[in-house]
Design a protein around this motif. Structure first.
Motif, PDB file in Angstrom:
ATOM      1  N   CYS A 169       0.839  -1.198   0.000  1.00 20.23           N
ATOM      2  CA  CYS A 169       0.000   0.000   0.000  1.00 20.23           C
ATOM      3  C   CYS A 169       0.876   1.251   0.000  1.00 20.23           C
ATOM      4  O   CYS A 169       0.521   2.276   0.588  1.00 20.23           O
ATOM      5  N   GLY A 170       2.031   1.150  -0.659  1.00 20.78           N
ATOM      6  CA  GLY A 170       2.941   2.283  -0.707  1.00 20.78           C
ATOM      7  C   GLY A 170       3.603   2.512   0.634  1.00 20.78           C
ATOM      8  O   GLY A 170       3.808   1.577   1.418  1.00 20.78           O
ATOM      9  N   ASN A 171       3.935   3.746   0.918  1.00 18.48           N
ATOM     10  CA  ASN A 171       4.515   4.084   2.211  1.00 18.48           C
ATOM     11  C   ASN A 171       3.457   3.965   3.306  1.00 18.48           C
ATOM     12  O   ASN A 171       2.312   4.380   3.119  1.00 18.48           O
ATOM     13  N   GLN A 172       3.829   3.400   4.430  1.00 17.49           N
ATOM     14  CA  GLN A 172       2.891   3.188   5.528  1.00 17.49           C
ATOM     15  C   GLN A 172       3.129   4.219   6.630  1.00 17.49           C
ATOM     16  O   GLN A 172       4.253   4.431   7.055  1.00 17.49           O
ATOM     17  N   VAL A 173       2.046   4.821   7.097  1.00 23.28           N
ATOM     18  CA  VAL A 173       2.147   5.775   8.200  1.00 23.28           C
ATOM     19  C   VAL A 173       2.254   5.044   9.528  1.00 23.28           C
ATOM     20  O   VAL A 173       3.075   5.377  10.378  1.00 23.28           O
ATOM     21  N   ASN A 174       1.411   4.010   9.715  1.00 25.24           N
ATOM     22  CA  ASN A 174       1.426   3.247  10.960  1.00 25.24           C
ATOM     23  C   ASN A 174       1.209   1.772  10.622  1.00 25.24           C
ATOM     24  O   ASN A 174       0.076   1.343  10.395  1.00 25.24           O
ATOM     25  N   PRO A 175       2.279   0.980  10.560  1.00 22.29           N
ATOM     26  CA  PRO A 175       2.146  -0.438  10.180  1.00 22.29           C
ATOM     27  C   PRO A 175       1.196  -1.217  11.080  1.00 22.29           C
ATOM     28  O   PRO A 175       0.565  -2.182  10.626  1.00 22.29           O
ATOM     29  N   LEU A 176       1.081  -0.828  12.355  1.00 25.86           N
ATOM     30  CA  LEU A 176       0.175  -1.532  13.261  1.00 25.86           C
ATOM     31  C   LEU A 176      -1.275  -1.376  12.801  1.00 25.86           C
ATOM     32  O   LEU A 176      -2.051  -2.339  12.798  1.00 25.86           O
ATOM     33  N   ILE A 177      -1.636  -0.161  12.384  1.00 23.10           N
ATOM     34  CA  ILE A 177      -2.984   0.075  11.861  1.00 23.10           C
ATOM     35  C   ILE A 177      -3.172  -0.654  10.539  1.00 23.10           C
ATOM     36  O   ILE A 177      -4.235  -1.240  10.283  1.00 23.10           O
ATOM     37  N   VAL A 178      -2.156  -0.630   9.690  1.00 26.94           N
ATOM     38  CA  VAL A 178      -2.240  -1.326   8.412  1.00 26.94           C
ATOM     39  C   VAL A 178      -2.532  -2.807   8.632  1.00 26.94           C
ATOM     40  O   VAL A 178      -3.417  -3.394   7.990  1.00 26.94           O
ATOM     41  N   GLU A 179      -1.808  -3.423   9.547  1.00 27.66           N
ATOM     42  CA  GLU A 179      -2.005  -4.852   9.795  1.00 27.66           C
ATOM     43  C   GLU A 179      -3.410  -5.130  10.318  1.00 27.66           C
ATOM     44  O   GLU A 179      -4.033  -6.136   9.951  1.00 27.66           O
ATOM     45  N   GLY A 180      -3.921  -4.255  11.164  1.00 31.37           N
ATOM     46  CA  GLY A 180      -5.280  -4.429  11.646  1.00 31.37           C
ATOM     47  C   GLY A 180      -6.295  -4.345  10.529  1.00 31.37           C
ATOM     48  O   GLY A 180      -7.261  -5.128  10.480  1.00 31.37           O
ATOM     49  N   GLN A 181      -6.089  -3.405   9.612  1.00 32.57           N
ATOM     50  CA  GLN A 181      -6.999  -3.291   8.470  1.00 32.57           C
ATOM     51  C   GLN A 181      -6.932  -4.536   7.584  1.00 32.57           C
ATOM     52  O   GLN A 181      -7.960  -5.031   7.112  1.00 32.57           O
ATOM     53  N   VAL A 182      -5.722  -5.028   7.362  1.00 36.20           N
ATOM     54  CA  VAL A 182      -5.572  -6.223   6.524  1.00 36.20           C
ATOM     55  C   VAL A 182      -6.232  -7.425   7.190  1.00 36.20           C
ATOM     56  O   VAL A 182      -6.939  -8.208   6.534  1.00 36.20           O
ATOM     57  N   HIS A 183      -6.010  -7.589   8.501  1.00 38.74           N
ATOM     58  CA  HIS A 183      -6.649  -8.695   9.218  1.00 38.74           C
ATOM     59  C   HIS A 183      -8.159  -8.669   9.025  1.00 38.74           C
ATOM     60  O   HIS A 183      -8.781  -9.681   8.666  1.00 38.74           O
ATOM     61  N   GLY A 184      -8.761  -7.512   9.308  1.00 39.80           N
ATOM     62  CA  GLY A 184     -10.213  -7.412   9.213  1.00 39.80           C
ATOM     63  C   GLY A 184     -10.716  -7.632   7.806  1.00 39.80           C
ATOM     64  O   GLY A 184     -11.743  -8.295   7.593  1.00 39.80           O
ATOM     65  N   GLY A 185     -10.009  -7.091   6.825  1.00 39.91           N
ATOM     66  CA  GLY A 185     -10.425  -7.277   5.439  1.00 39.91           C
ATOM     67  C   GLY A 185     -10.362  -8.725   5.008  1.00 39.91           C
ATOM     68  O   GLY A 185     -11.267  -9.222   4.316  1.00 39.91           O
ATOM     69  N   ILE A 186      -9.302  -9.417   5.401  1.00 41.85           N
ATOM     70  CA  ILE A 186      -9.183 -10.837   5.050  1.00 41.85           C
ATOM     71  C   ILE A 186     -10.355 -11.625   5.613  1.00 41.85           C
ATOM     72  O   ILE A 186     -10.963 -12.450   4.912  1.00 41.85           O
ATOM     73  N   VAL A 187     -10.691 -11.378   6.867  1.00 41.31           N
ATOM     74  CA  VAL A 187     -11.774 -12.144   7.492  1.00 41.31           C
ATOM     75  C   VAL A 187     -13.094 -11.902   6.765  1.00 41.31           C
ATOM     76  O   VAL A 187     -13.878 -12.838   6.564  1.00 41.31           O
ATOM     77  N   GLN A 188     -13.347 -10.667   6.320  1.00 39.12           N
ATOM     78  CA  GLN A 188     -14.601 -10.420   5.607  1.00 39.12           C
ATOM     79  C   GLN A 188     -14.628 -11.117   4.258  1.00 39.12           C
ATOM     80  O   GLN A 188     -15.676 -11.612   3.826  1.00 39.12           O
ATOM     81  N   GLY A 189     -13.493 -11.177   3.572  1.00 41.45           N
ATOM     82  CA  GLY A 189     -13.457 -11.903   2.312  1.00 41.45           C
ATOM     83  C   GLY A 189     -13.573 -13.400   2.502  1.00 41.45           C
ATOM     84  O   GLY A 189     -14.271 -14.086   1.739  1.00 41.45           O
ATOM     85  N   VAL A 190     -12.889 -13.919   3.526  1.00 38.60           N
ATOM     86  CA  VAL A 190     -13.011 -15.342   3.843  1.00 38.60           C
ATOM     87  C   VAL A 190     -14.457 -15.677   4.206  1.00 38.60           C
ATOM     88  O   VAL A 190     -14.980 -16.738   3.837  1.00 38.60           O
ATOM     89  N   ALA A 191     -15.113 -14.765   4.914  1.00 38.92           N
ATOM     90  CA  ALA A 191     -16.501 -14.998   5.320  1.00 38.92           C
ATOM     91  C   ALA A 191     -17.408 -15.145   4.113  1.00 38.92           C
ATOM     92  O   ALA A 191     -18.320 -15.993   4.101  1.00 38.92           O
ATOM     93  N   GLN A 192     -17.186 -14.324   3.077  1.00 37.36           N
ATOM     94  CA  GLN A 192     -17.995 -14.489   1.873  1.00 37.36           C
ATOM     95  C   GLN A 192     -17.732 -15.841   1.232  1.00 37.36           C
ATOM     96  O   GLN A 192     -18.649 -16.509   0.754  1.00 37.36           O
ATOM     97  N   ALA A 193     -16.487 -16.262   1.230  1.00 41.53           N
ATOM     98  CA  ALA A 193     -16.135 -17.519   0.583  1.00 41.53           C
ATOM     99  C   ALA A 193     -16.703 -18.728   1.310  1.00 41.53           C
ATOM    100  O   ALA A 193     -17.116 -19.714   0.678  1.00 41.53           O
ATOM    101  N   LEU A 194     -16.755 -18.676   2.655  1.00 42.09           N
ATOM    102  CA  LEU A 194     -17.078 -19.879   3.429  1.00 42.09           C
ATOM    103  C   LEU A 194     -18.420 -19.838   4.153  1.00 42.09           C
ATOM    104  O   LEU A 194     -19.026 -20.905   4.357  1.00 42.09           O
ATOM    105  N   TRP A 195     -18.890 -18.665   4.578  1.00 35.70           N
ATOM    106  CA  TRP A 195     -20.009 -18.674   5.515  1.00 35.70           C
ATOM    107  C   TRP A 195     -21.173 -17.756   5.158  1.00 35.70           C
ATOM    108  O   TRP A 195     -22.316 -18.127   5.346  1.00 35.70           O
ATOM    109  N   GLU A 196     -20.895 -16.558   4.713  1.00 32.89           N
ATOM    110  CA  GLU A 196     -21.956 -15.560   4.595  1.00 32.89           C
ATOM    111  C   GLU A 196     -22.687 -15.631   3.260  1.00 32.89           C
ATOM    112  O   GLU A 196     -22.115 -15.984   2.239  1.00 32.89           O
ATOM    113  N   GLY A 197     -23.948 -15.247   3.296  1.00 38.48           N
ATOM    114  CA  GLY A 197     -24.759 -15.167   2.087  1.00 38.48           C
ATOM    115  C   GLY A 197     -26.221 -15.044   2.440  1.00 38.48           C
ATOM    116  O   GLY A 197     -26.763 -15.885   3.162  1.00 38.48           O
ATOM    117  N   ALA A 198     -26.868 -13.980   1.978  1.00 43.12           N
ATOM    118  CA  ALA A 198     -28.307 -13.816   2.211  1.00 43.12           C
ATOM    119  C   ALA A 198     -29.067 -14.762   1.292  1.00 43.12           C
ATOM    120  O   ALA A 198     -28.833 -14.798   0.084  1.00 43.12           O
TER     121      ALA A 198
END
Length: 798
Positions: free
Chosen positions: A674-703
């Motif tokens: 994501c280019g230069n990072q201002v706060n890697p700790l925040i970046v990692e948190g965003q990546v963690h949360g984003g991965i889980v939402q994508g995994v959720a679509q693949a495995l569990w979620e669906g109306a």
């Protein structure tokens, strides 16, 4: 600017700092909408349609009106007759000149078009009194045929709106060179055609939506507290919809517990609260229940995708052709029609594709409206091209990593400002290092060896390894580009940086957080620029009276647009401060250097002045250059010249129990740039949360909907949202390729994890099941669906 695999850092930018906003939230000091109370407030209870499509033949409110604590009950026709709104709810993205856009009012008048549409509103002293009274309202319906799927809408046997002649809302093409595209497929050695379903997703932010409208005792002012991502846009749209003067409206987004796109709309409840509060002179509020959320908040995704790829004998891409049928739902919300198009330019992925074509047809259904959900069009695009690349790899007979290497833009090497076949100009990229790092971090060679061992041993638990190399478009801007897409807003962002007399700094941000860590990251940028302590920086935001200019937070734009505006405002502060310091030091401004928060005369280290001293001098104004205004404050509205294009490689490892169909997520590796990072700790948190939402679509979620348009799984009892227990620890890595679109070299990251993960998971599942000839499985890949697919494949082999 060149890519690096080590993180560039300065004093504060690039530092792993804990979020300064968290203590208030963790101790209960932070206030969400539902925590704010006003004497005399009235609660709204919504009477919602139980039918997906029907004519309203009668509404009996008498029993509800007689209940204790009930002040009023209004039906849709009554509210319409009161003149509370001047226009329907807004759609800010009419993607074509002839797009069909049925009027969407806060309440239905004579016909309902989805389950949950508001039919009447109760006002009562308490939330429970309002809810109880709403249940006593009796609505008579004349059922009409429900259009409950894209396929039904496309067939056109029934109309989602009885006054329309077609369910098609628009057709939107993007085919830069039709002849080249036809020639690419005509000359191809390998062609792949695949169809994928992007199921509807129900957003489930930690905090449900809520609104509180507070009128002033006199003067007609309204303060609207809303759990929104877009207070500035909400203010404009409420004024435009209701006719209330914009100057009389103040919108405050207090602490907001997650948004993910689901809180960027202009919703019926917000319009009802504002107009009823204005009319009655009393505060009016509403908080969404979890059981309402499937109907009162828009949903995400909802697409049928057809993708075709053409390649030569070596698997080198010659062309990509895509068609979408997109589910609008019952109405156009703020950016509903444009969401599928946000991904339209990215179906070529990170690949060198000479010829490209895209088309999208939008259809109305009698389901909850769709709109932006984390990624908004880009996860869908990444999914289609990355699934197709795995299919192409199998066709050519090479590994999924090799097919990607053969096709990377610029051969996988570093590039800047490269035009793609979809007409976009990617700001920068360097794709091979993210793949190399992900392969190493995941232990890819060992995983393949273990996979083969299990297959040779005939074990029932098979290993699958899937990958995705994605690119996304973010930093929603520039304004001229958005105008070309007929988007109803600009892409700039505003910031103010001011020194207070005591040497502390206030930052006013038009970008509004709902969990991203703005206060921390903005403090780091300012501290780095001005040479001060981050704790000496206060960030003000999310209140249109304090921050009157802004375009808010969505599309991973906060840092790449809002953060850059703050950095540029700091530069202007330094420029003005240099003139003041030079005047007071009796030096030429060109002879001054600024470092570590102080101005120093070159060659005279004793002649120095801290910027805080300059700020106090600007405040007293006793000794300023002639014609200079007092105080040290600057503002910037930044409109980037281009979007930003983060990218990365994700590798997912799953274990599938062939006897039960259970899919277990064993490991997940993500290397993002994501280019230069201002706060890697925040970046990692965003990546963690984003991965889980994508995994959720693949495995569990669906109306899931029945043929009458009823949602089968509207509550969290039936709609599966993952917890930490379902997700393994992730291996994260990063490369650093600065953006050329802004002076900080930054790119967004809030949606990156979601864009890369769903395809990686499904590719892993299909990889595990490939010995059975299984090439695809529909999301979500539930145990029942996986088991059934295995059994059908085994039956076909017998």
């Amino acid at each position: 600017m060149t890519a690096t695999e080590s993180a560039p850092t300065t004093t504060h930018i690039g530092a792993r700092k804990l979020r300064k906003e968290d203590p208030k939230l963790l101790t209960g000091e932070g206030k969400y909408v539902d925590d704010i109370h006003v004497p005399g407030e009235l609660w709204m209870g919504m009477v919602r349609s139980t039918m997906a499509h029907a004519r309203i033949t009668g509404v009996d409110t008498s029993a509800a009106a007689e209940m204790p604590g009930v002040h009023a009950v209004y039906t849709g026709p009554e509210l319409q007759g009161m003149g509370l709104w001047a226009a329907p709810l807004p759609c800010a993205w009419p993607v074509t000149e002839d797009m069909v856009n049925p009027p969407h009012y806060p309440t239905a008048v004579d016909e309902v078009h989805h389950v949950g549409e508001i039919v009447a509103v109760v006002l009562a002293d308490s939330r429970y009194g309002a809810a109880d009274a709403a249940e006593q309202v009796v609505v008579d319906y004349e059922p009409l045929p429900a259009v409950a799927s894209i396929a039904a809408a496309r067939d056109g046997d029934d109309m989602a709106h009885s006054d329309l002649e077609s369910n098609k809302a628009y057709s939107w093409p993007l085919v830069p060179d039709p002849e080249a595209l036809d020639a690419a497929f005509a000359s191809a050695t390998h062609t792949i055609k695949a169809e994928f379903v992007q199921q509807r997703l129900i957003p489930a932010a930690m905090e449900p939506r809520g609104v509180l409208a507070v009128p002033s005792p006199a003067g007609g002012d309204i303060t609207l507290y809303s759990a929104t991502q877009v207070p500035h846009i909400l203010k404009v749209m409420v004024a435009a919809t209701t006719g209330l003067p914009e100057s009389k409206l103040r919108v405050i987004a207090p602490a907001v517990g997650g948004g993910f796109g689901a809180k960027l709309n202009i919703n019926p409840d917000e319009i009802l609260a504002a107009t009823l509060a204005h009319k009655l002179g009393r505060a009016v509020r509403w908080t969404e229940t979890r059981s309402e959320a499937a109907f009162s908040t828009h949903q995400g995704r909802g697409q049928l995708q057809t993708i075709e790829v053409a390649a030569d004998a070596d698997g080198k891409l010659k062309g990509v052709r895509v068609h979408l049928d997109a589910d609008m739902g019952a109405y156009m919300m703020l950016i509903t029609p444009g969401v599928p198009l946000l991904g339209s330019f990215l179906y070529t992925g990170v690949y060198d594709v000479p010829a490209f074509g895209f088309s999208c047809d939008g259809y109305f259904t009698n389901l909850t409206p769709t709109d932006a959900y984390r990624g908004a069009g880009r996860p869908e695009a990444s999914y289609a091209i990355e699934r197709a690349m795995d299919l192409l790899a199998a066709e050519v007979g090479v590994g999924p990593d090799e097919i990607r290497r053969r096709n990377y833009l610029a051969g996988g090497g570093h590039f800047e400002n490269l035009e793609t076949a979809s007409t976009l100009v990617f700001d920068s990229g360097h794709y091979a290092p993210t793949l190399d790092a992900a392969l190493e971090l995941s232990g890819y060679g060992d995983l393949r060896a273990e996979q083969q061992r299990r297959r040779d041993a005939g074990e029932s638990k098979q290993l699958g390894i899937g990958m995705c190399t994605y690119v996304e478009i973010c930093g929603l801007a520039p304004s001229r580009a958005l105008a070309g897409l007929n988007f109803g807003s600009g892409g700039w962002e505003h910031a103010v940086v001011r020194f207070l007399p005591t040497g502390k700094v206030e930052v006013v941000s038009g970008s509004t957080p709902h969990g991203q860590g703005h206060e921390t990251a903005w403090s780091q940028i300012v501290a780095d620029k001005l040479g001060i302590d981050p704790d000496d920086v206060t960030v003000l935001h999310s209140d249109t009276a304090i921050s009157p200019l802004g375009l808010d937070t969505y599309g991973s734009r906060s840092l790449a647009v809002g953060g850059v505006a703050i950095a540029m405002a700091c530069d202007k502060v330094i420029d003005k401060a240099k003139l003041i310091a030079a005047h007071q030091l009796e030096a030429n401004p060109d002879d001054l250097e600024f470092a570590d928060g102080s101005f120093t005369v070159k060659g005279s280290p004793d002649m120095t002045m801290p910027i805080q001293g300059v700020a106090f001098g600007a405040f007293t104004a006793h000794n300023l250059p002639d014609g200079m205004e007092p105080n040290l404050q600057e503002q910037v509205s930044f409109d980037p010249p281009n979007f930003a294009f983060p990218f990365g490689t994700h590798i997912c490892v799953v274990e599938i129990d062939e006897d039960t169909g259970e899919v277990k997520l064993l490991d997940y590796t993500a290397v993002d740039d994501c280019g230069n990072q201002v706060n890697p700790l925040i970046v990692e948190g965003q990546v963690h949360g984003g991965i889980v939402q994508g995994v959720a679509q693949a495995l569990w979620e669906g109306a899931s909907y029945d043929e009458d348009g009823n949602c089968r799984n509207p509550s969290l009892l039936d709609y599966l949202v993952p917890s930490a227990a379902e997700v393994p620890s992730m291996k994260l890595g990063a490369t650093y390729t600065p953006s050329t679109s802004n002076p900080l070299g930054v790119k967004g990251v809030g949606e990156a994890g979601t864009i890369g993960s769903a395809a990686a998971v499904i590719n892993a599942i299909c990889d595990a099941l490939s010995p059975y000839g299984i090439k695809d499985i529909e999301m979500p890949a539930t145990p029942a669906r996986v088991w059934k697919t295995i059994q059908e494949a085994k039956g076909g082999q017998s």
